[in-house]
Design a protein around this motif. Structure first.
Motif, mmCIF file in Angstrom:
data_model
loop_
_atom_site.group_PDB
_atom_site.id
_atom_site.type_symbol
_atom_site.label_atom_id
_atom_site.label_comp_id
_atom_site.label_asym_id
_atom_site.label_seq_id
_atom_site.Cartn_x
_atom_site.Cartn_y
_atom_site.Cartn_z
ATOM 1 N N UNK A 164 -7.091 -30.418 -41.548
ATOM 2 C CA UNK A 164 -8.355 -30.125 -40.859
ATOM 3 C C UNK A 164 -9.522 -30.900 -41.461
ATOM 4 N N UNK A 165 -9.613 -30.956 -42.781
ATOM 5 C CA UNK A 165 -10.742 -31.660 -43.408
ATOM 6 C C UNK A 165 -10.733 -33.146 -43.068
ATOM 7 N N UNK A 166 -9.555 -33.743 -43.048
ATOM 8 C CA UNK A 166 -9.481 -35.166 -42.721
ATOM 9 C C UNK A 166 -9.988 -35.407 -41.307
ATOM 10 N N UNK B 90 -14.907 -19.104 -35.407
ATOM 11 C CA UNK B 90 -14.117 -19.244 -36.633
ATOM 12 C C UNK B 90 -12.698 -19.659 -36.313
ATOM 13 N N UNK B 91 -12.148 -20.424 -37.239
ATOM 14 C CA UNK B 91 -10.791 -20.908 -37.084
ATOM 15 C C UNK B 91 -10.080 -20.783 -38.417
ATOM 16 N N UNK B 92 -8.856 -20.263 -38.391
ATOM 17 C CA UNK B 92 -8.018 -20.216 -39.592
ATOM 18 C C UNK B 92 -6.666 -20.829 -39.247
ATOM 19 N N UNK B 93 -5.983 -21.318 -40.254
ATOM 20 C CA UNK B 93 -4.641 -21.873 -40.045
ATOM 21 C C UNK B 93 -3.868 -21.782 -41.348
ATOM 22 N N UNK B 94 -2.634 -22.182 -41.324
ATOM 23 C CA UNK B 94 -1.757 -22.208 -42.486
ATOM 24 C C UNK B 94 -1.686 -20.835 -43.148
ATOM 25 N N UNK B 95 -2.281 -20.653 -44.312
ATOM 26 C CA UNK B 95 -2.223 -19.364 -45.019
ATOM 27 C C UNK B 95 -3.305 -18.384 -44.571
ATOM 28 N N UNK C 285 -6.482 -18.110 -45.231
ATOM 29 C CA UNK C 285 -7.359 -17.614 -46.291
ATOM 30 C C UNK C 285 -8.766 -18.190 -46.210
ATOM 31 N N UNK C 286 -8.936 -19.290 -45.486
ATOM 32 C CA UNK C 286 -10.258 -19.887 -45.310
ATOM 33 C C UNK C 286 -10.660 -19.748 -43.851
ATOM 34 N N UNK C 287 -11.869 -19.244 -43.638
ATOM 35 C CA UNK C 287 -12.413 -19.178 -42.290
ATOM 36 C C UNK C 287 -13.302 -20.399 -42.106
ATOM 37 N N UNK C 288 -12.859 -21.314 -41.253
ATOM 38 C CA UNK C 288 -13.614 -22.522 -40.960
ATOM 39 C C UNK C 288 -14.604 -22.172 -39.856
ATOM 40 N N UNK C 289 -15.894 -22.212 -40.169
ATOM 41 C CA UNK C 289 -16.930 -21.808 -39.229
ATOM 42 C C UNK C 289 -17.445 -23.042 -38.495
ATOM 43 N N UNK C 290 -17.528 -22.934 -37.170
ATOM 44 C CA UNK C 290 -18.011 -24.059 -36.381
ATOM 45 C C UNK C 290 -18.870 -23.555 -35.236
ATOM 46 N N UNK C 291 -19.611 -24.465 -34.643
ATOM 47 C CA UNK C 291 -20.486 -24.152 -33.522
ATOM 48 C C UNK C 291 -19.694 -24.292 -32.218
ATOM 49 N N UNK D 263 -20.904 -24.611 -29.371
ATOM 50 C CA UNK D 263 -21.634 -25.497 -28.449
ATOM 51 C C UNK D 263 -21.404 -26.965 -28.779
ATOM 52 N N UNK D 264 -21.698 -27.376 -30.030
ATOM 53 C CA UNK D 264 -21.595 -28.801 -30.380
ATOM 54 C C UNK D 264 -20.328 -29.147 -31.171
ATOM 55 N N UNK D 265 -19.617 -28.154 -31.686
ATOM 56 C CA UNK D 265 -18.359 -28.388 -32.379
ATOM 57 C C UNK D 265 -18.455 -28.724 -33.851
ATOM 58 N N UNK D 266 -19.662 -28.797 -34.408
ATOM 59 C CA UNK D 266 -19.833 -29.165 -35.817
ATOM 60 C C UNK D 266 -19.446 -27.992 -36.726
ATOM 61 N N UNK D 267 -18.828 -28.322 -37.871
ATOM 62 C CA UNK D 267 -18.380 -27.348 -38.866
ATOM 63 C C UNK D 267 -19.356 -27.337 -40.038
ATOM 64 N N UNK D 268 -20.383 -26.461 -40.048
ATOM 65 C CA UNK D 268 -21.362 -26.502 -41.136
ATOM 66 C C UNK D 268 -20.892 -25.851 -42.439
ATOM 67 N N UNK D 269 -19.939 -24.921 -42.368
ATOM 68 C CA UNK D 269 -19.474 -24.276 -43.599
ATOM 69 C C UNK D 269 -18.164 -23.539 -43.334
ATOM 70 N N UNK D 270 -17.546 -23.108 -44.418
ATOM 71 C CA UNK D 270 -16.364 -22.267 -44.369
ATOM 72 C C UNK D 270 -16.536 -21.143 -45.359
ATOM 73 N N UNK D 271 -15.727 -20.112 -45.227
ATOM 74 C CA UNK D 271 -15.790 -18.963 -46.131
ATOM 75 C C UNK D 271 -14.394 -18.621 -46.637
ATOM 76 N N UNK D 272 -14.356 -18.197 -47.881
ATOM 77 C CA UNK D 272 -13.094 -17.797 -48.484
ATOM 78 C C UNK D 272 -13.349 -17.146 -49.820
ATOM 79 N N UNK D 273 -12.353 -17.170 -50.672
ATOM 80 C CA UNK D 273 -12.468 -16.608 -52.020
ATOM 81 C C UNK D 273 -12.236 -17.730 -53.024
#
Length: 116
Positions: free
Chosen positions: A31-33, A58-63, A65-71, A73-83
């Motif tokens: 996802x990051x790539x 929000x989008x999660x995958x694999x394990x 454990x990380x919530x990938x937050x995106x808009x 409307x425009x699709x940009x990912x400004x941050x993610x949340x996890x531990x």
């Protein structure tokens, strides 16, 4: 401590984050790539949304454990949340979404997320 302002491209998701941007992390996981994020990790309490959380998707995958937050409307990912490694809530801020930052001045560390 510096307060940084940031947003997605269309401005639907706006935030403030406290801290000093001393480095960014470039990850090569699937996802990051694809999204091209340059991440700065902070305690979750340092991130304050300026817009309703309901404006995010929000989008999660694999394990999952990380919530990938995106808009949505425009699709940009400004941050993610996890531990973090110690179990405390953390946020991974996409510093490409922070206003007025000189990306060339930020040292970048590469992480091999593809192998994890």
């Amino acid at each position: 401590m510096t307060i940084h302002q940031g947003s997605c491209h269309c401005g639907r998701i706006r935030f403030e984050v406290d801290g000093t941007i001393d480095s960014g992390l470039s990850c090569n996981c699937s996802i990051c790539q694809r999204k091209g994020s340059l991440l700065w990790f902070v305690p979750r309490a340092a991130l304050r949304l300026q817009t309703p959380e309901s404006d995010t998707a929000r989008y999660t995958f694999n394990k999952h454990v990380i919530q990938h937050v995106f808009c949505p409307t425009c699709g940009i990912h400004p941050y993610g949340e996890g531990k973090g490694p110690n179990g405390d809530p953390m946020a991974a801020i996409n510093i490409r979404c922070i206003e007025g930052i000189d990306l060339a001045a930020v040292p970048v560390h590469h992480f091999d997320g593809r192998s994890k």
